[in-house]
Enzyme design. Sequence first.
Site, PDB file in Angstrom:
ATOM      1  N   LYS A  50     -54.913 -15.919  29.611  1.00 52.38           N
ATOM      2  CA  LYS A  50     -55.429 -14.584  28.871  1.00 52.38           C
ATOM      3  C   LYS A  50     -56.381 -14.863  27.886  1.00 52.38           C
ATOM      4  CE  LYS A  50     -53.111 -12.285  24.843  1.00 52.38           C
ATOM      5  NZ  LYS A  50     -53.947 -13.204  23.721  1.00 52.38           N
ATOM      6  N   CYS A  84     -52.810  -8.797  18.189  1.00 48.93           N
ATOM      7  CA  CYS A  84     -51.393  -9.097  17.642  1.00 48.93           C
ATOM      8  C   CYS A  84     -51.515  -8.929  16.130  1.00 48.93           C
ATOM      9  CB  CYS A  84     -50.574 -10.189  18.225  1.00 48.93           C
ATOM     10  SG  CYS A  84     -49.904  -9.965  19.766  1.00 48.93           S
TER      11      CYS A  84
END
Length: 437
Positions: A25, A121
């Site tokens: 990712k 995040c």
Amino acid sequence: MSDTDVLQLRGGAKVDGNIDIKGSKNALPKIMVAAMLTEERCEIENVSWLSDTRTMTELIEASGGTVGRSTAGLSIEVSTLGVPDTTAMREFSGRSRIPVLTCGPALHRTGEAYISSPGGCTIGPRPVDFHLDVLRRLGAETVDVPGGIQLSATRLTGAKIELPFPSVGATEQFLLSACLADGDSELCNAAVEPEILDLITVLQKMGSLINVETNRAITVTGVKRLRGFTHRVIPDRLEAASWASLALATDGEITLDGVRQQDLATYLNTYRRAGGDFEASPDGTTIRFWRSQSMLRPLAVETSVHPGFMTDWQSPFVTALTQADGISVIHETVYEDRTGYVDALKALGANIGLFTECLGGTTCRFARGNHPHSIVVVGPTKLQGTELHVPDLRAGFSYLIAAAAANGVSTITGIDLLDRGYENLRGKMATVGIDFE
Ligand code: EPU
């Protein structure tokens, strides 16, 4: 909240099964940015279809490029690069931290770029000051505009730059900007994570001249143009460690296919020290994980930049340490606010506390500032299912681990956030026998 955003998980089932680990990712979207540096076609294999992949696909298309999807992966061609308007860039940046890395290609090919507050995040303030410093030192002019910063440069020029901290993103910003700059550049105190070395491998295939020196220095000699590439993305070592931690916490057995043992070296050592064990295939691409003893051993763990124990491994591993017999001490030194999941573990019954002091090892840059970045866990505790809400990606996976290790049912909301980093999460959970609906 959609129906798919809630998960009911009945803990206690013994996990057992095989998981396929796909492309990283944190490597793939940066490789997609590298494809914006050339007008030639680029082929990327081992692609995980995650939210950053989608965001970068849309951003490349909005910049005038094409992105084709096949079973093998992605093919990208940006014969002419335009810059999306600021409203579109704000929208892309709100979803992800990757768009900030498109400044290098945009400045080289159009003379302008735009930075808006990046998403990603919520694990600390996550500023972009290092990125801006890199771009300014390479010659970009910056002007504050509503909602962001406008950058311009007729040419970027090589420079010697030192980072205050070995930031992954700022190192990538440097690489993606210095490779086409005039002359030589040097970045001191650079990050050297495997995902960065994968990006360097791609840039080298494209014709770049990049040396990774000793002592965290990276030197780049700018070239006039870059060509297309075909590249297979390295496996996701963060996802790998997440599933391995699940096996450790639940006393289960999980085999990971498609990994690279060397990228997990520090995690594997720590796994063994905690009472887990593993067996790797000759080429290190398949690793089976299990507990070597019925009761786990407590540990002192400090997160750090590569080759240290990754910050992204922290919360899944700490969740497993709730099952260790004794006191474990964990010191988070990369993000000041990556311990938010501790309250949820407490709600499940864990005996766990947060401290603002640097416990267990070095004094880090969060020593002053009242950041709760050290954790003490006293185990073992039998966890009890409860209601949980996912705050960020890695914390979210820790909730799955905790709920799978707990007695009874847990209801986890906000589970869609995990799609940011775990492809086919529900399919993989079913494969290893987690009881959920
Ligand atoms: N920092 C600054 N200023 C900057 C950039 C970073 O102060 O301009 C600070 C950060 O606030 C943090 C530290 O430097 O305290 C390290 O941040 P870094 O730049 O290394 O992180 P990043 O590039 O934003 C990537 C991963 C993270 C991973 C970190 C550390 C991506 C998209 N994200 O973030 O992954 O935790 O490196 O390895 O590559 C995740 O996958 O869950 C994730 C958050």
